[in-house]
Every structure is written in C-alpha cells, then in structure tokens.
Design a protein around this motif. Structure first.
Motif, PDB file in Angstrom:
ATOM      1  N   ASP A 107       0.875  -1.169   0.000  1.00  0.00           N
ATOM      2  CA  ASP A 107       0.000   0.000   0.000  1.00  0.00           C
ATOM      3  C   ASP A 107       0.913   1.219   0.000  1.00  0.00           C
ATOM      4  O   ASP A 107       1.644   1.457   0.962  1.00  0.00           O
ATOM      5  CB  ASP A 107      -0.894  -0.012   1.236  1.00  0.00           C
ATOM      6  CG  ASP A 107      -1.930   1.110   1.253  1.00  0.00           C
ATOM      7  OD1 ASP A 107      -1.683   2.145   0.583  1.00  0.00           O
ATOM      8  OD2 ASP A 107      -2.951   0.975   1.939  1.00  0.00           O
ATOM      9  N   PHE A 154      -4.469   2.372  -8.785  1.00  0.00           N
ATOM     10  CA  PHE A 154      -4.909   1.456  -7.742  1.00  0.00           C
ATOM     11  C   PHE A 154      -4.845   0.028  -8.271  1.00  0.00           C
ATOM     12  O   PHE A 154      -4.936  -0.212  -9.482  1.00  0.00           O
ATOM     13  CB  PHE A 154      -6.347   1.791  -7.315  1.00  0.00           C
ATOM     14  CG  PHE A 154      -6.527   3.223  -6.895  1.00  0.00           C
ATOM     15  CD1 PHE A 154      -6.419   3.589  -5.573  1.00  0.00           C
ATOM     16  CD2 PHE A 154      -6.773   4.211  -7.840  1.00  0.00           C
ATOM     17  CE1 PHE A 154      -6.570   4.917  -5.186  1.00  0.00           C
ATOM     18  CE2 PHE A 154      -6.925   5.536  -7.467  1.00  0.00           C
ATOM     19  CZ  PHE A 154      -6.814   5.884  -6.134  1.00  0.00           C
ATOM     20  N   GLU A 156      -6.281  -4.141  -8.090  1.00  0.00           N
ATOM     21  CA  GLU A 156      -7.622  -4.712  -8.219  1.00  0.00           C
ATOM     22  C   GLU A 156      -8.412  -4.652  -6.914  1.00  0.00           C
ATOM     23  O   GLU A 156      -9.651  -4.732  -6.930  1.00  0.00           O
ATOM     24  CB  GLU A 156      -7.522  -6.175  -8.699  1.00  0.00           C
ATOM     25  CG  GLU A 156      -7.240  -6.328 -10.185  1.00  0.00           C
ATOM     26  CD  GLU A 156      -5.765  -6.114 -10.527  1.00  0.00           C
ATOM     27  OE1 GLU A 156      -5.394  -6.360 -11.683  1.00  0.00           O
ATOM     28  OE2 GLU A 156      -4.979  -5.703  -9.640  1.00  0.00           O
ATOM     29  N   LYS A 157      -7.712  -4.540  -5.799  1.00  0.00           N
ATOM     30  CA  LYS A 157      -8.402  -4.477  -4.498  1.00  0.00           C
ATOM     31  C   LYS A 157      -8.721  -3.038  -4.101  1.00  0.00           C
ATOM     32  O   LYS A 157      -9.257  -2.798  -3.022  1.00  0.00           O
ATOM     33  CB  LYS A 157      -7.518  -5.126  -3.430  1.00  0.00           C
ATOM     34  CG  LYS A 157      -7.178  -6.587  -3.696  1.00  0.00           C
ATOM     35  CD  LYS A 157      -6.345  -7.187  -2.587  1.00  0.00           C
ATOM     36  CE  LYS A 157      -4.937  -6.619  -2.535  1.00  0.00           C
ATOM     37  NZ  LYS A 157      -4.138  -6.957  -3.739  1.00  0.00           N
ATOM     38  N   GLY A 158      -8.368  -2.079  -4.951  1.00  0.00           N
ATOM     39  CA  GLY A 158      -8.637  -0.677  -4.648  1.00  0.00           C
ATOM     40  C   GLY A 158      -7.559  -0.035  -3.794  1.00  0.00           C
ATOM     41  O   GLY A 158      -7.737   1.091  -3.317  1.00  0.00           O
TER      42      GLY A 158
END
Length: 242
Positions: A107, A154, A156-158
């Motif tokens: 992240d 981003f 695929e999980k945002g």
C-alpha cells in the motif's frame, strides 16, 4: 503494461534526496527523486499614502524567507534499481514489481505517510519538526507547511499503488544566526514613518534611535518649526545618524 506518468528516474538514477528530521536526528531517502524543484522568495512593502502625490511611498517591512516546492513520485508496481530507501525497502519494491498487479503487497500510503506526517505536531517540541532536505548541491532547512497527496493508480483491491505528493517547504533560520547580523534598520539608515495620533518627536526619536535628544535631527529633516505639532498621517523622514 502500465499507463501514466513514467518513472522519473529510470533513465538516470541519481543520488537520492534525503530528508532529515533535525529534532530527532532521523533521516530517510525519498523513493524517487523529483524531476524538478522550484525555489521562490518574496518581500513585503507597506504602501504609505503621501498627501499630494500620485503614488504612495513604499516602505520595506520584511522578507518572507525562501519557499521550496517539490513534487515527489511514488510507485510500487513499476519499481526498479533506482528506488531509494533502505536495502530492505529496495528489495521489497523490486520483488513486488515482479508480481501481477493482483498480487500487489504494498500500500503506497505506507511510504507517503512518512512525508505527509511531517506536518504533524511532535509532542516534545509542540510543533512540526524542523527538516533538512539534501540533494546534490541543494541544502534546505525549514518546515513542511503544505502537502497534498494525489493517488493516481490502484490495484484490483482498490489499494493505492501510485501517488504524487505536492510539497511546500518554508525556510527557517535560527534566531541566533539572524541576531548576529547587523540590523537592517540601523540609526545610520534613512527611514520613513507615518505620524500617528499622540506622537511626539522626542518619543519617536527614543523609539527609533534609542535617544530622545535626537528629536532635533527629525525636526530639521522635516522643516518643523514647532516640533510639538505633528499632523496625524504626515510622513516623517528619519535621517540617518552619523
């Protein structure tokens, strides 16, 4: 394939910009060097109206100090050997860049937060930390006064994987260093003041020269036959004293 702003240091991996928290004596490298930076200064002048003139008199008040603006780039999916940070961080980014975006494990806010949080108050000094930025010949000391995070990609999980940080740093000079310099408004420099209600020449001389008896110099410079009578709003010349 990824689309968007390319890695700004992929062609010429330069020495990394370092940010040091001077209050804690802790340093870290930025992940990617900025493509450019901007330095600026400004000064403030008071505009004093003078009766019978077209243009008001400009009187210097103070400078604002230097401002440094930098845009920092962050990306966890297209990392390469030019990534900064510790050896462990470089290894983490390199390994992550080899994974498909669905397997992303970083992240990017974990890394933008290190800079973003430099605007927060530290408990021991009750203020945001004083910083030093070093990059090649650039050395800048001051505070991070503005930081805007722009997340632009981003997975695929945002989870954000790319960001741009627009940072503005304000110069700080230690008061002891400033006090060691000669004052910019010394008694041997001609100055201008606007007479206020209740002003008296002796009080003005005491305030500006440190000697009330210098009221005569002000009276002579302004052609005042009666130094007890000052008109509010008049611009007075305070001559330099030898």
């Amino acid at each position: 394939m990824f689309a968007g702003i390319p890695n700004p240091n992929i062609l010429v991996p330069l020495e990394k910009m370092t940010i040091t928290n001077l209050d804690k004596n802790e340093s870290f490298e930025v992940l990617y060097n900025p493509q450019s930076y901007q330095q600026s200064r400004s000064v403030e002048y008071a505009r004093l109206p003078v009766m019978g003139t077209d243009v008001p008199m400009a009187q210097f008040n103070h400078g604002s100090g230097e401002v440094l603006k930098v845009q920092l780039f962050f990306d966890s999916l297209s990392a390469g050997g030019e990534v900064g940070g510790t050896a462990g961080q470089r290894l983490e980014f390199t390994a992550n860049s080899l994974l498909p975006s669905a397997g992303n494990a970083i992240d990017i806010r974990k890394y933008t937060k290190k800079i973003y949080d430099l605007t927060l108050i530290e408990d021991d000094v009750h203020a945001p930390p004083k910083l030093r930025l070093q990059w090649g010949s650039l050395t800048f000391e001051g505070y991070l006064v503005s930081c805007t995070q722009n997340f632009t990609r981003f997975d695929e999980k945002g989870m954000p994987v790319r960001a741009l940080l627009d940072c503005e740093f304000q110069q700080h000079v230690d008061p002891a260093r400033q006090n060691s310099r000669s004052p910019l408004e010394s008694p041997d420099t001609t100055k201008y003041r606007v007479a206020r209600q209740g002003d008296a020449l002796w009080a003005l001389a005491a305030r500006e020269y440190g000697e009330a008896r210098q009221w005569r110099a002000i009276a002579r410079a302004n052609g005042l036959a009666n130094p007890r009578k000052l008109r509010t709003g008049d611009v007075l010349t305070l001559p330099g004293l030898e």
